[in-house]
Design an enzyme around this catalytic site. Structure first.
Site, short mmCIF file in Angstrom:
data_model
loop_
_atom_site.label_atom_id
_atom_site.label_comp_id
_atom_site.label_asym_id
_atom_site.label_seq_id
_atom_site.Cartn_x
_atom_site.Cartn_y
_atom_site.Cartn_z
CE1 TYR A 61 2.48 3.12 45.17
CE2 TYR A 61 0.41 4.28 44.84
CZ TYR A 61 1.09 3.12 45.14
OH TYR A 61 0.40 1.96 45.41
CB SER A 208 -1.90 -5.64 40.04
OG SER A 208 -0.93 -4.66 40.32
N PRO A 209 -5.54 -5.70 39.11
CG PRO A 209 -7.53 -4.53 38.69
CD PRO A 209 -6.16 -4.36 39.30
CG PHE A 215 -5.09 -10.67 32.10
CD1 PHE A 215 -5.16 -11.84 31.37
CD2 PHE A 215 -4.72 -10.75 33.42
CE1 PHE A 215 -4.87 -13.08 31.94
CE2 PHE A 215 -4.42 -11.96 34.01
CZ PHE A 215 -4.49 -13.14 33.27
#
Length: 344
Positions: A61, A208-209, A215
């Site tokens: 990252y 990434s829920p 969402f």
């Protein structure tokens, strides 16, 4: 805000973390330009004060800048003893080319680099970010086992690994957690990987829920993505797929209105209801969004409501693959047999 986040156990080796963690990637990389460091440190300190104990990062990252950010936040906030620090190795960018590596020399060098950048003596949970298909998984885990014995890491994790790879790895040293993409629109792991983890007593960390923000924001997210945001190029956000995927968001949104919560809270609550061995790590760069995500812990779903949610995104309802290229995911993570490894 009081520390009200419950705890869950990941694996059988003693790792205990908050039921919801904090994914830190977007603070530094891939989802647009890096965010102001002072704001991100304030967010991390806020999360820890609320009761979040799992901070998730990776050496890729940035690369490296997110680990440096986390290290500074730990130092400035004196919160090291309050968190379980998770980072990853295995994805190398050299000369503009991406390479997946799991050879012992690279494993050890990566660990040393992460320890230095994070400013710690030991990494709590060390994930192999992607599986090197050239190196038997037993060799990679064998080196990680040595790092455990040396006190450089406490627990071993895998990310995007197939069921058979997980089994082979677990036979060398207990795997405490498997990190995988699991949400209402990424459910293919339920067929084989989730059952394997539960059979072996391995915890599950869901990245990434919220469907990479889908969402949270719905179709308007796609309109606001910068050219530096990898989501702009992901199949599910392309117009031809988004047109169909938005129908799922609309149904989730309608149910959220009935439940008195936001669509993102409802989608996140669905992940929380998968079991006490699951820790989702939604990422955010704003304290208000973090607070909303924590609020998902208060959303209770009945079995009927769970079934209804799952019916929205069942079968072929979701259009588009997770990544532009599905290589180097669990679909493609088998390694050679141990007998093929020759020590040079």
């Amino acid at each position: 805000m009081a520390a009200t986040v419950p705890r869950v156990k990941l694996g059988s080796q003693g790792l205990e973390v908050s039921a919801q963690g904090l994914g830190c990637m977007a603070m530094s990389a891939f989802y647009g330009p890096a965010k102001p460091q002072c704001d991100m440190i304030a967010l991390i300190h806020h999360a820890v004060a609320v009761g979040v104990t799992l901070l998730d990062t990776s050496d890729v990252y940035g690369p490296h800048t997110n680990e440096l950010l986390i290290g500074k936040a730990l130092q400035e906030g004196e919160v090291r003893e309050k968190v379980a620090l998770a980072t990853k190795f295995g994805v190398s960018f050299s000369g503009g080319q991406r390479e997946i590596r799991g050879d012992p020399t690279y494993v050890r060098a990566s660990c040393q680099g992460s320890l230095k950048r994070l400013g710690v003596d030991c990494i709590d949970l060390y994930f192999q970010h992607r599986v090197d298909k050239r190196v038997p998984i037993e060799i990679t885990i064998g080196e990680l086992k040595k790092l455990v014995e040396e006190g450089k890491i406490k627990y071993i994790g895998l990310s995007e690994a197939s069921a058979s790879t997980i089994r082979r790895a677990h036979a060398v040293h207990p795997i405490s957690a498997v990190q995988l993409e699991w949400s209402l629109w990424s459910r293919d792991v339920e067929h084989d990987i989730i059952p394997t983890c539960r059979e072996l007593g391995i915890g599950i960390v869901s990245y990434s829920p919220l469907g990479r923000g889908f969402f949270s924001s719905g179709p308007k997210l796609a309109d606001s993505l910068s050219d530096q945001d990898v989501r702009k190029y992901m199949p599910r956000f392309q117009p031809e797929n988004l047109e169909k995927n938005v129908q799922i968001f609309d149904r989730v949104k309608a149910m959220a209105v009935r439940k008195g919560c936001t669509p993102s809270q409802l989608a996140l609550a669905w992940v929380h209801h998968q079991g006490s061995d699951v820790c989702p790590i939604p990422g955010t760069t704003k304290i208000e969004n973090f607070n909303q995500n924590i609020g998902a812990l208060l959303v209770k779903l009945t079995p009927t409501e769970m079934d209804e949610l799952e019916s929205y995104a069942s079968g072929s309802a979701i259009q588009g693959e997770r990544y532009l290229e599905m290589g180097n995911t669990w679909n493609d993570s088998e390694t050679p047999p141990l007998s093929s490894w020759k020590v040079e």
